[in-house]
Design a protein around this motif. Structure first.
Motif, PDB file in Angstrom:
ATOM      1  N   LEU A  80       0.825  -1.210   0.000  1.00  0.00           N
ATOM      2  CA  LEU A  80       0.000   0.000   0.000  1.00  0.00           C
ATOM      3  C   LEU A  80       0.860   1.262   0.000  1.00  0.00           C
ATOM      4  O   LEU A  80       0.574   2.223  -0.722  1.00  0.00           O
ATOM      5  N   LEU A  81       1.910   1.261   0.816  1.00  0.00           N
ATOM      6  CA  LEU A  81       2.789   2.436   0.863  1.00  0.00           C
ATOM      7  C   LEU A  81       3.484   2.653  -0.473  1.00  0.00           C
ATOM      8  O   LEU A  81       3.576   3.785  -0.962  1.00  0.00           O
ATOM      9  N   ARG A  82       3.968   1.586  -1.075  1.00  0.00           N
ATOM     10  CA  ARG A  82       4.637   1.736  -2.375  1.00  0.00           C
ATOM     11  C   ARG A  82       3.648   2.164  -3.447  1.00  0.00           C
ATOM     12  O   ARG A  82       3.973   2.966  -4.314  1.00  0.00           O
ATOM     13  N   ARG A  83       2.455   1.616  -3.398  1.00  0.00           N
ATOM     14  CA  ARG A  83       1.409   2.018  -4.354  1.00  0.00           C
ATOM     15  C   ARG A  83       1.050   3.491  -4.164  1.00  0.00           C
ATOM     16  O   ARG A  83       0.707   4.191  -5.119  1.00  0.00           O
ATOM     17  N   GLY A  84       1.163   3.980  -2.928  1.00  0.00           N
ATOM     18  CA  GLY A  84       0.875   5.376  -2.634  1.00  0.00           C
ATOM     19  C   GLY A  84       2.021   6.314  -2.969  1.00  0.00           C
ATOM     20  O   GLY A  84       1.932   7.517  -2.723  1.00  0.00           O
ATOM     21  N   GLY A  85       3.118   5.787  -3.513  1.00  0.00           N
ATOM     22  CA  GLY A  85       4.229   6.623  -3.956  1.00  0.00           C
ATOM     23  C   GLY A  85       5.371   6.758  -2.970  1.00  0.00           C
ATOM     24  O   GLY A  85       6.308   7.512  -3.212  1.00  0.00           O
ATOM     25  N   TYR A  86       5.324   6.045  -1.861  1.00  0.00           N
ATOM     26  CA  TYR A  86       6.407   6.126  -0.878  1.00  0.00           C
ATOM     27  C   TYR A  86       7.501   5.134  -1.245  1.00  0.00           C
ATOM     28  O   TYR A  86       7.286   3.934  -1.260  1.00  0.00           O
ATOM     29  N   ARG A  87       8.696   5.647  -1.554  1.00  0.00           N
ATOM     30  CA  ARG A  87       9.824   4.759  -1.842  1.00  0.00           C
ATOM     31  C   ARG A  87      10.422   4.236  -0.541  1.00  0.00           C
ATOM     32  O   ARG A  87      10.952   3.156  -0.491  1.00  0.00           O
ATOM     33  N   SER A  88      10.324   5.016   0.509  1.00  0.00           N
ATOM     34  CA  SER A  88      10.828   4.613   1.818  1.00  0.00           C
ATOM     35  C   SER A  88       9.642   4.195   2.683  1.00  0.00           C
ATOM     36  O   SER A  88       8.726   4.980   2.922  1.00  0.00           O
ATOM     37  N   ILE A  89       9.694   2.978   3.163  1.00  0.00           N
ATOM     38  CA  ILE A  89       8.628   2.469   4.028  1.00  0.00           C
ATOM     39  C   ILE A  89       8.583   3.288   5.315  1.00  0.00           C
ATOM     40  O   ILE A  89       7.513   3.681   5.784  1.00  0.00           O
ATOM     41  N   ARG A  90       9.742   3.567   5.873  1.00  0.00           N
ATOM     42  CA  ARG A  90       9.806   4.336   7.114  1.00  0.00           C
ATOM     43  C   ARG A  90       9.207   5.728   6.943  1.00  0.00           C
ATOM     44  O   ARG A  90       8.440   6.199   7.779  1.00  0.00           O
ATOM     45  N   GLY A  92       6.981   6.643   4.751  1.00  0.00           N
ATOM     46  CA  GLY A  92       5.535   6.484   4.594  1.00  0.00           C
ATOM     47  C   GLY A  92       4.837   6.240   5.917  1.00  0.00           C
ATOM     48  O   GLY A  92       3.773   6.802   6.188  1.00  0.00           O
ATOM     49  N   LEU A  93       5.442   5.409   6.772  1.00  0.00           N
ATOM     50  CA  LEU A  93       4.851   5.151   8.089  1.00  0.00           C
ATOM     51  C   LEU A  93       4.810   6.420   8.931  1.00  0.00           C
ATOM     52  O   LEU A  93       3.826   6.694   9.617  1.00  0.00           O
ATOM     53  N   ARG A  94       5.896   7.200   8.872  1.00  0.00           N
ATOM     54  CA  ARG A  94       5.921   8.460   9.627  1.00  0.00           C
ATOM     55  C   ARG A  94       4.872   9.441   9.109  1.00  0.00           C
ATOM     56  O   ARG A  94       4.199  10.111   9.884  1.00  0.00           O
ATOM     57  N   ALA A  95       4.754   9.524   7.787  1.00  0.00           N
ATOM     58  CA  ALA A  95       3.826  10.492   7.193  1.00  0.00           C
ATOM     59  C   ALA A  95       2.378  10.152   7.519  1.00  0.00           C
ATOM     60  O   ALA A  95       1.553  11.055   7.679  1.00  0.00           O
ATOM     61  N   LEU A  96       2.069   8.872   7.632  1.00  0.00           N
ATOM     62  CA  LEU A  96       0.678   8.468   7.818  1.00  0.00           C
ATOM     63  C   LEU A  96       0.347   7.979   9.226  1.00  0.00           C
ATOM     64  O   LEU A  96      -0.780   7.571   9.482  1.00  0.00           O
ATOM     65  N   SER A  97       1.299   8.041  10.130  1.00  0.00           N
ATOM     66  CA  SER A  97       1.065   7.460  11.459  1.00  0.00           C
ATOM     67  C   SER A  97      -0.076   8.120  12.221  1.00  0.00           C
ATOM     68  O   SER A  97      -0.712   7.484  13.050  1.00  0.00           O
ATOM     69  N   HIS A  98      -0.375   9.381  11.943  1.00  0.00           N
ATOM     70  CA  HIS A  98      -1.468  10.071  12.631  1.00  0.00           C
ATOM     71  C   HIS A  98      -2.554  10.519  11.651  1.00  0.00           C
ATOM     72  O   HIS A  98      -3.334  11.412  11.957  1.00  0.00           O
ATOM     73  N   ASP A  99      -2.592   9.893  10.489  1.00  0.00           N
ATOM     74  CA  ASP A  99      -3.536  10.304   9.448  1.00  0.00           C
ATOM     75  C   ASP A  99      -4.368   9.098   9.013  1.00  0.00           C
ATOM     76  O   ASP A  99      -4.044   8.429   8.033  1.00  0.00           O
ATOM     77  N   ILE A 100      -5.443   8.797   9.741  1.00  0.00           N
ATOM     78  CA  ILE A 100      -6.260   7.629   9.439  1.00  0.00           C
ATOM     79  C   ILE A 100      -6.903   7.738   8.064  1.00  0.00           C
ATOM     80  O   ILE A 100      -6.990   6.754   7.334  1.00  0.00           O
ATOM     81  N   LYS A 101      -7.324   8.941   7.656  1.00  0.00           N
ATOM     82  CA  LYS A 101      -7.915   9.105   6.327  1.00  0.00           C
ATOM     83  C   LYS A 101      -6.885   8.809   5.239  1.00  0.00           C
ATOM     84  O   LYS A 101      -7.209   8.197   4.223  1.00  0.00           O
ATOM     85  N   GLY A 102      -5.651   9.248   5.448  1.00  0.00           N
ATOM     86  CA  GLY A 102      -4.584   8.980   4.484  1.00  0.00           C
ATOM     87  C   GLY A 102      -4.272   7.497   4.379  1.00  0.00           C
ATOM     88  O   GLY A 102      -4.062   6.968   3.284  1.00  0.00           O
ATOM     89  N   MET A 103      -4.254   6.811   5.523  1.00  0.00           N
ATOM     90  CA  MET A 103      -4.003   5.371   5.515  1.00  0.00           C
ATOM     91  C   MET A 103      -5.101   4.627   4.767  1.00  0.00           C
ATOM     92  O   MET A 103      -4.839   3.753   3.952  1.00  0.00           O
ATOM     93  N   LEU A 104      -6.344   4.973   5.060  1.00  0.00           N
ATOM     94  CA  LEU A 104      -7.464   4.314   4.399  1.00  0.00           C
ATOM     95  C   LEU A 104      -7.489   4.622   2.906  1.00  0.00           C
ATOM     96  O   LEU A 104      -7.842   3.770   2.088  1.00  0.00           O
ATOM     97  N   ALA A 105      -7.097   5.845   2.541  1.00  0.00           N
ATOM     98  CA  ALA A 105      -7.088   6.237   1.129  1.00  0.00           C
ATOM     99  C   ALA A 105      -6.102   5.385   0.329  1.00  0.00           C
ATOM    100  O   ALA A 105      -6.352   5.092  -0.841  1.00  0.00           O
ATOM    101  N   LEU A 106      -4.993   4.966   0.954  1.00  0.00           N
ATOM    102  CA  LEU A 106      -4.044   4.097   0.257  1.00  0.00           C
ATOM    103  C   LEU A 106      -4.703   2.787  -0.149  1.00  0.00           C
ATOM    104  O   LEU A 106      -4.370   2.206  -1.178  1.00  0.00           O
ATOM    105  N   GLY A 107      -5.634   2.326   0.667  1.00  0.00           N
ATOM    106  CA  GLY A 107      -6.348   1.092   0.366  1.00  0.00           C
ATOM    107  C   GLY A 107      -7.587   1.300  -0.472  1.00  0.00           C
ATOM    108  O   GLY A 107      -8.345   0.362  -0.725  1.00  0.00           O
TER     109      GLY A 107
END
Length: 116
Positions: A80-90, A92-107
């Motif tokens: 999901l993170l790679r599909r969302g354009g994050y080359r770095s998993i870390r 991506g996790l930092r960017a979305l750790s407090h953004d539930i809408k952003g996490m759900l949008a990836l899916g």
């Protein structure tokens, strides 16, 4: 046995590296090098990220019954993170750790807006 020579240029310096491979594959040196790089790309893109960025080997349940389930969940998150354009998993996790809408949008999930 194949000897493959590669030339690398870093910071303006050229260096020649020689790699010796023992294989039964009959192909050109360029094709063999491509096969080897493809193999290591899997290691670098998946296994390294799972261990270093997601700490897979350090978990206390690594050798228990639930390990395959958590491994599957990690794979889903990485995809999901790679599909969302994050080359770095870390990153991506930092960017979305407090953004539930952003996490759900990836899916592909969008929350319904309240119409009050």
């Amino acid at each position: 046995m194949e000897l493959i020579t590669t030339t690398i240029k870093r910071k303006g310096k050229r260096s020649v590296r020689r790699h010796l491979f023992i294989t039964t594959v009959r192909t050109t040196p360029e094709a063999l090098l491509r096969l080897i790089r493809q193999r290591w790309s899997i290691e670098n893109e998946w296994h390294w990220a799972r261990d270093t960025q997601l700490g897979e080997d350090a978990h206390r349940y690594a050798n228990r019954i639930g390990a395959p389930v958590f491994g599957f969940l990690r794979t889903v998150v990485m995809n999901l993170l790679r599909r969302g354009g994050y080359r770095s998993i870390r990153r991506g996790l930092r960017a979305l750790s407090h953004d539930i809408k952003g996490m759900l949008a990836l899916g592909g999930v969008q929350l319904a807006e309240n119409s009050t």
